[in-house]
Design an enzyme around this catalytic site. Structure first.
Site, PDB file in Angstrom:
ATOM      1  N   HIS A   1      -0.517  -1.019  -8.503  1.00  0.00           N
ATOM      2  CA  HIS A   1       0.819  -0.436  -8.340  1.00  0.00           C
ATOM      3  C   HIS A   1       1.336   0.208  -9.627  1.00  0.00           C
ATOM      4  CE1 HIS A   1       1.396  -1.744  -4.229  1.00  0.00           C
ATOM      5  NE2 HIS A   1       0.667  -2.787  -4.580  1.00  0.00           N
TER       6      HIS A   1
ATOM      7  N   LYS B   1      -2.856   4.940  -3.785  1.00  0.00           N
ATOM      8  CA  LYS B   1      -1.401   4.860  -3.886  1.00  0.00           C
ATOM      9  C   LYS B   1      -0.902   6.048  -4.728  1.00  0.00           C
ATOM     10  CE  LYS B   1      -1.670  -0.103  -3.038  1.00  0.00           C
ATOM     11  NZ  LYS B   1      -1.550  -0.150  -1.576  1.00  0.00           N
TER      12      LYS B   1
ATOM     13  N   SER C   1       3.725  -6.122  -6.292  1.00  0.00           N
ATOM     14  CA  SER C   1       4.182  -5.094  -5.354  1.00  0.00           C
ATOM     15  C   SER C   1       5.375  -5.500  -4.515  1.00  0.00           C
ATOM     16  CB  SER C   1       3.045  -4.686  -4.437  1.00  0.00           C
ATOM     17  OG  SER C   1       2.735  -5.745  -3.565  1.00  0.00           O
TER      18      SER C   1
END
Ligand code: PLP
Length: 406
Positions: free
Chosen positions: A215, A246, A187
């Protein structure tokens, strides 16, 4: 000990180093992400440029409608741990959706990605007799904490260095339980692991693989299954871990794996067993988000296009950033005080919110502004960001990279 002085002194040190964290008090505008109101010193509207709601799914009509419906139908909280009345039908449907997303027999939900890593790694590594965990040097704090908590032996392999990983694996008996823990998209630098080679090594040396796709889920692969899906490797990974907080825009974490592994973690992980289940409305929102991204490629395509655009414009004016193959654009500053200063000026003078990333999130001297373009940033947003950075880089006489470098 003078407790008060101890705490105050530690905080003063952080402030002197420039590493003291200040939270922006944001109010997102429904349906208008990445716009928000910052209720800080001076209340003003800002454009968020550092969110991990990478696709803006936290504002997607399907997600919001699913959450409203669930709230109206079944109420607020789950009412208990999964074992004690907290398993609602929304949780069961979400786990089925996740298992399908990753092509696995089962999935298991946790209250966050952090908890899923901590609980799953901690449980697997502590319960397998004499387990050796081989952990990439840049693994996320939640993985490190889980591995530490397991008390299993741990060896760190140099980041993404498969030769080093092989050296460590080759030194072990073939029949010793070994767990290779790594991520797909890292990330902070936005680089991607050599997953196929890691899978080859795992097979050769009889090791299990544990992959954090936090991610990448929703963002890569034809159905949003992550880098492992994109590379056709999901079946070679034993445990895929992800977040719902996310790209899926909601909250929660999970593992997807064989039925036996999920049942094992469900049965032994204290971080799963002894905590209240996620609210059903959250599970319903996450399910809607995953379902949508399984069939819609539009968000992923627009995301990649916006990332490429921002990158090209930064390169054209020499703003130094890491050239990586993912959606994360780390603009390198290399000094904590300057990094915080830039972030403050961007917010105060330009209405641009980019959180400074300082130690301990990244090593000292590599402080950065981590930019995450999304499909819902407009061309005007991008132009404003690039011109603000150009002005600030000139004003602060910050180093530039050669403009022809990209
Ligand atoms: N794994 C990685 C690589 C992360 O960057 C994060 C960040 O938040 C997590 C796990 C934790 O996920 P969550 O935010 O859902 O707790």
């Amino acid at each position: 000990m003078n407790y008060h002085n101890f705490f105050e002194a530690a905080l003063s040190r952080l402030q002197e180093e420039g590493n003291y964290r200040v939270f922006a008090d944001l109010e997102r505008h429904r349906g208008a992400f990445p716009q928000a109101t910052n209720h800080g010193d001076k209340t003003r509207d800002v454009t968020i440029w550092c969110s991990n709601d990478y696709l803006g799914m936290g504002q997607h009509p399907d997600v919001i409608a699913a959450m409203h419906d669930a709230l109206d139908q079944v109420g607020a909280g789950a009412g208990g741990t999964r074992n004690i009345s907290g398993t609602t039908h929304n949780h069961v449907l979400l786990e089925a959706e996740l298992a399908d997303l990753h092509g696995k027999e089962a999935a298991l939900l946790f209250t966050s990605g952090y908890v899923s890593n901590w609980a799953a790694l901690g449980t697997l590594a502590s319960k397998m007799p004499d387990c050796l965990v081989l952990s990439d040097a840049l693994n996320h704090a939640s993985m490190i904490e889980g591995i530490r908590h397991s008390k299993a032996e741990r060896q760190i392999w140099r980041h993404n260095d498969v030769a080093h990983l092989e050296e460590l694996l080759a030194a072990q008996p073939l029949d010793r339980p070994k767990l290779i823990a790594f991520e797909s998209v890292y990330s902070m630098d936005g680089d991607i692991s050599p997953m196929a080679e890691i899978c080859d090594l795992a097979e050769k040396y009889n090791a299990m693989t544990y992959l954090d796709e936090v991610h990448a889920v929703g963002l890569y692969g034809p159905r949003g299954g992550g880098i492992a899906e994109r590379e056709g490797l999901m079946h070679r990974i034993d445990v895929i871990e992800g977040t719902l907080g996310k790209a899926f825009g909601v909250m929660g974490g999970y593992i997807a794996a064989s039925a036996a592994i999920c049942d094992f973690v469900r049965s032994f992980a204290s971080g799963f067993i002894f905590t209240t289940a996620l609210p059903p409305a959250i599970a319903a929102g996450a399910t809607a988000s995953i379902k949508h991204l399984k069939t819609s490629q539009a968000e992923r395509d627009a995301h990649q296009a916006k990332v490429a655009d921002v990158r090209a414009r930064l390169a054209a004016i020499g703003i130094p950033h890491i050239d990586n193959p993912s959606h994360i654009i780390p603009v390198m500053v290399g000094d904590p005080v300057k990094c915080k200063y830039l972030s403050d000026i961007l917010m105060a003078d330009y209405g641009i919110y980019i959180q400074p990333i300082n130690y301990p999130t990244v090593p000292k001297g590599t402080e950065r502004l981590r930019i995450t373009p999304s499909p819902v940033h407009s061309q005007a947003d991008i132009a404003h960001l690039v011109s603000a950075l150009e002005t600030l880089w000139a004003q602060c006489q910050l180093a530039r990279m050669p403009m022809a470098a990209q």
